[in-house]
Design an enzyme around this catalytic site. Structure first.
Site, mmCIF file in Angstrom:
data_model
loop_
_atom_site.group_PDB
_atom_site.id
_atom_site.type_symbol
_atom_site.label_atom_id
_atom_site.label_comp_id
_atom_site.label_asym_id
_atom_site.label_seq_id
_atom_site.Cartn_x
_atom_site.Cartn_y
_atom_site.Cartn_z
ATOM 1 N N THR A 133 -10.492 6.681 3.289
ATOM 2 C CA THR A 133 -10.575 5.254 3.602
ATOM 3 C C THR A 133 -9.748 4.908 4.827
ATOM 4 O OG1 THR A 133 -9.940 3.060 2.764
ATOM 5 C CG2 THR A 133 -8.681 4.912 1.957
ATOM 6 N N ASP A 134 -10.100 3.787 5.477
ATOM 7 C CA ASP A 134 -9.283 3.307 6.596
ATOM 8 C C ASP A 134 -7.984 2.678 6.127
ATOM 9 O OD1 ASP A 134 -10.335 0.993 5.480
ATOM 10 O OD2 ASP A 134 -11.153 0.199 7.356
ATOM 11 N N GLU A 135 -7.864 2.435 4.827
ATOM 12 C CA GLU A 135 -6.652 1.781 4.324
ATOM 13 C C GLU A 135 -5.410 2.661 4.463
ATOM 14 O OE1 GLU A 135 -6.771 -0.641 0.872
ATOM 15 O OE2 GLU A 135 -8.942 -0.874 0.926
ATOM 16 N N TYR A 158 -2.925 2.415 -4.060
ATOM 17 C CA TYR A 158 -4.230 3.044 -3.783
ATOM 18 C C TYR A 158 -4.221 3.754 -2.437
ATOM 19 C CZ TYR A 158 -8.891 3.378 -1.778
ATOM 20 O OH TYR A 158 -10.006 3.831 -1.122
ATOM 21 N N LYS A 162 -4.475 7.825 -1.436
ATOM 22 C CA LYS A 162 -5.503 8.396 -0.569
ATOM 23 C C LYS A 162 -4.876 9.064 0.653
ATOM 24 C CE LYS A 162 -9.327 8.402 -0.842
ATOM 25 N NZ LYS A 162 -10.253 9.408 -1.482
#
Length: 354
Positions: A133-135, A158, A162
């Site tokens: 993810t870009d998060e 989260y 990741k």
């Protein structure tokens, strides 16, 4: 081509499995534990396909993963299985640590053991795609874009889990030579999306004339990527991407959350008109803890190296999405028995002490 997809009963995973089985005619083994967001009804179209298999198992189960990999003998593993909802990670981080970090480690080890036992073309052509993810990059300012070289700066349990799994994946390439590729995508949307996320939650709450909650002022910006565009990118990345590299996948469709909700309301006004305008249901609520201000992907590497382009604009994609939810009550109605649209991610107040 034989492919293992983990998390293939989830939102992005099921779209990927449908594409690989129906469009590419690959042999696919879908491994999914079927936690709350896993939904086999998303794969009903594959029920009679001989090139599709399903295994209910946890990616944290070392014996099950080794058995599955060694018996199926995949040419590729596409790893999507993850706990993925930021709000749930705020109040239940343990599941995210276990699945996203320990599960990824377990799968990497199972893949490494299998790959090291291969010879010739089977060893040379094997690929492990870790879908992220870009998060992991944290929050952007007003003008920046996330590049593959952007430093990691996760804000939530989260995104931290990741980020950890990304580091594990690339280290298995650098240390053991396992041909790992990483992809980092922006916010996905489209059909078969579990209703706790912003877009499906807004659509379904509106249909039931419930309030449409917007965190803070609604000015948090996300880059929106239609799920079928993402699936197409993943197929390109695992086929032609370079091992040891990361590829950012974004739709170049930045929208503030309030604008996303308003556009959904406007589509519903046209497709399912009522005596009121759906925008009147919008309600601003207390912001999420650690809510990143803006995400935006620079997909230049993917576009120039592999020739990928997003086909859907946000306008075309959101119309397709709203229409799908209107047409497919059979899919989402059973889910509302498990999740009614209530607020998630609130940190419980500490009890008062005497």
């Amino acid at each position: 081509m034989r492919i293992i997809v983990t998390g293939g009963a989830g939102f992005i995973g099921s779209a990927l499995v449908r594409y690989l089985v129906l469009e590419r005619n690959y042999e696919v083994l879908n491994i999914d534990l079927l936690t709350y967001a896993g939904n086999l009804s998303s794969l009903d179209a594959l029920s009679d396909k001989k090139n599709y298999q399903f295994l209910q198992a946890s990616i944290c189960d070392r014996a099950a993963m080794e058995s599955a990999v060694n018996e199926f003998k995949p040419d590729r593993i596409m790893h999507l299985a993850a706990e993925s909802h930021v709000d749930r990670s705020i109040t239940g981080a343990a599941d995210f640590i276990q699945t996203n970090i320990v599960g990824t480690f377990t799968l990497l080890e199972a893949a490494r053991g299998y790959w090291e036992g291969q010879e010739g073309a089977a060893r040379e052509n094997f690929r492990f795609l870790h879908v992220s993810t870009d998060e992991v990059y944290g929050s952007l300012g007003a003008d920046d874009l996330f590049k593959e070289t952007t430093a990691y700066d996760p804000s939530s349990p989260y995104s931290a889990s990741k980020a950890s799994s990304d580091h594990l994946a690339i280290s298995w390439h650098r240390t053991y030579g396992l041909p790992v590729i990483i992809s980092n995508c922006s916010n996905n949307y489209g059909p078969y999306h579990y209703p706790e996320k912003l877009i499906p939650l807004t659509i379904l709450n509106a249909l039931f004339e419930k309030s449409l909650p917007i965190y803070g002022k609604g000015d948090n910006v996300r880059d929106w990527l239609y799920v079928d565009d993402h699936v197409n990118a993943l197929d390109m990345i695992v086929e032609r991407g370079r091992p040891g590299e990361a590829y950012n996948v974004g739709g170049r469709n930045e929208r503030a959350n309030i604008d996303v909700v308003r556009q959904i309301c406007q589509e519903l006004d046209k497709l399912r008109p009522q005596s009121f305008r759906y925008e009147t249901l919008i309600e601003f609520v207390t912001d999420r803890p650690g809510h990143d201000a803006r995400y935006a992907i620079d997909a230049t590497k993917l576009e120039t190296e592999l020739g990928w382009r997003a086909r859907e604009t946000f306008d075309s994609g959101i119309l397709k999405t709203v229409q799908w939810y209107l047409d497919n009550k059979w899919w989402w109605e059973p889910l509302l028995q498990k999740y009614s649209g209530h607020r998630l991610g609130l940190i419980p107040e500490k009890p008062e002490t005497e």
